[in-house]
Design an enzyme around this catalytic site. Structure first.
Site, short mmCIF file in Angstrom:
data_model
loop_
_atom_site.label_atom_id
_atom_site.label_comp_id
_atom_site.label_asym_id
_atom_site.label_seq_id
_atom_site.Cartn_x
_atom_site.Cartn_y
_atom_site.Cartn_z
N PRO A 11 59.46 168.93 23.91
CA PRO A 11 59.85 167.94 24.91
C PRO A 11 60.15 166.57 24.33
CG PRO A 11 57.54 168.53 25.13
CD PRO A 11 58.14 169.50 24.18
N ASN A 12 61.21 165.99 24.89
CA ASN A 12 61.65 164.61 24.62
C ASN A 12 62.34 164.42 23.28
OD1 ASN A 12 60.70 163.42 27.12
ND2 ASN A 12 58.65 163.82 26.33
N ARG A 19 65.78 156.15 21.76
CA ARG A 19 64.64 155.38 22.29
C ARG A 19 63.50 155.46 21.26
NH1 ARG A 19 67.77 154.64 25.86
NH2 ARG A 19 67.66 154.97 28.11
N TYR A 24 60.06 156.86 15.89
CA TYR A 24 60.70 158.11 15.48
C TYR A 24 61.99 157.93 14.66
CZ TYR A 24 57.32 159.96 18.79
OH TYR A 24 56.15 160.28 19.42
N ASN A 75 58.67 171.88 15.76
CA ASN A 75 58.14 170.59 16.19
C ASN A 75 57.96 170.72 17.70
OD1 ASN A 75 57.46 168.04 16.95
ND2 ASN A 75 59.12 167.01 15.85
N ALA A 78 54.84 167.04 22.25
CA ALA A 78 53.52 166.85 22.86
C ALA A 78 52.81 168.17 23.14
CB ALA A 78 53.66 166.04 24.14
N GLU A 99 54.94 173.97 10.78
CA GLU A 99 54.85 172.95 11.82
C GLU A 99 55.36 171.62 11.25
OE1 GLU A 99 50.85 172.48 13.15
OE2 GLU A 99 51.29 170.69 14.35
N HIS A 101 56.20 167.39 12.12
CA HIS A 101 56.19 166.21 12.97
C HIS A 101 56.88 165.08 12.25
CE1 HIS A 101 53.58 168.17 15.76
NE2 HIS A 101 52.85 168.57 14.74
N ARG A 108 47.94 158.22 14.32
CA ARG A 108 48.23 157.77 15.69
C ARG A 108 47.00 157.94 16.59
NH1 ARG A 108 53.89 159.91 17.56
NH2 ARG A 108 53.54 158.20 19.05
O1 CA2 Z 1 55.99 163.07 15.45
C1 CA2 Z 1 56.45 164.04 16.05
O2 CA2 Z 1 57.43 164.68 15.67
C2 CA2 Z 1 55.83 164.43 17.41
O3 CA2 Z 1 55.85 165.85 17.50
C3 CA2 Z 1 56.72 163.81 18.46
C4 CA2 Z 1 56.18 164.02 19.88
C5 CA2 Z 1 54.73 163.59 19.97
O4 CA2 Z 1 54.23 163.88 21.26
C6 CA2 Z 1 53.88 164.27 18.92
O5 CA2 Z 1 52.55 163.77 19.05
C7 CA2 Z 1 54.40 163.97 17.54
C8 CA2 Z 1 56.99 163.19 20.87
C9 CA2 Z 1 58.47 163.39 20.80
C10 CA2 Z 1 59.10 162.37 21.66
O6 CA2 Z 1 60.33 162.00 21.08
C11 CA2 Z 1 60.92 160.89 21.54
C12 CA2 Z 1 62.01 160.45 20.82
C13 CA2 Z 1 62.64 159.31 21.22
C14 CA2 Z 1 62.23 158.62 22.35
C15 CA2 Z 1 61.16 159.09 23.08
C16 CA2 Z 1 60.51 160.22 22.68
#
Ligand code: CA2
Length: 149
Positions: A11-12, A19, A24, A75, A78, A99, A101, A108
């Site tokens: 997700p996301n 964003r 990221y 990846n 969340a 895996e 990230h 974090r």
């Molecule tokens: O660091 C990573 O790759 C994560 O898997 C990213 C997830 C986070 O919940 C994990 O704890 C770590 C979140 C991805 C959200 O990606 C976004 C990218 C741009 C703007 C908003 C969210």
């Protein structure tokens, strides 16, 4: 027939580069897909690259990888920290999984430090940004090579 690596994103991650670039980075998921395809090609693999915001769809994609793929780079976003369903799916297909990230989940919030996915992964790459996907492909290719030797 060329074997496929499934690169699955949760997700996301479709928002990457648009964003929260402070956390990221500014590389889009489309750019990551292109670099993964290139890197996998150097090892003789095709890539099936997917992103979904839906946990059930990710479960289905893991099942598809089990039927058609040679390995998984995951990846789970969340869902990494919450999803027993993804862990069960990974255990059910029993494919080598790395895996990934983008961020270092151990630097974090406390809730990001636990991963259900890790319990079914051969290894974890966290905090190296987009290159982590390419390193995961290298690791998976080496692991598959060793496993089939
Ligand atoms: O660091 C990573 O790759 C994560 O898997 C990213 C997830 C986070 O919940 C994990 O704890 C770590 C979140 C991805 C959200 O990606 C976004 C990218 C741009 C703007 C908003 C969210």
């Amino acid at each position: 027939m060329t074997q496929s690596l499934y690169i699955l994103n949760g997700p996301n991650l479709n928002m990457l580069g648009r964003r929260e670039t402070d956390i990221y980075g500014d590389v889009t998921l489309e750019a990551i897909a292109r670099s993964c395809t290139r890197r996998a090609g150097t090892h003789g693999f095709d890539v099936a690259f997917h992103q979904s915001n839906d946990e059930g769809e990710l479960v289905d994609l893991i099942h598809e990888a089990g039927a058609k793929g040679a390995g998984i780079v995951l990846n789970a976003g969340a869902y990494t920290h919450t999803s027993v369903a993804l862990l069960d799916a990974l255990r059910a297909v029993d494919l080598p999984t790395v895996e990934v990230h983008l961020s270092n989940i151990f630097r974090r919030e406390e809730f990001r430090r636990h991963s259900f996915v890790s319990q079914a992964a051969v290894g974890v790459i966290s905090g190296l940004g987009p290159i982590g996907y390419e390193l995961a492909i290298d690791a998976l290719a080496a692991h598959i090579g060793i496993a089939s030797a």
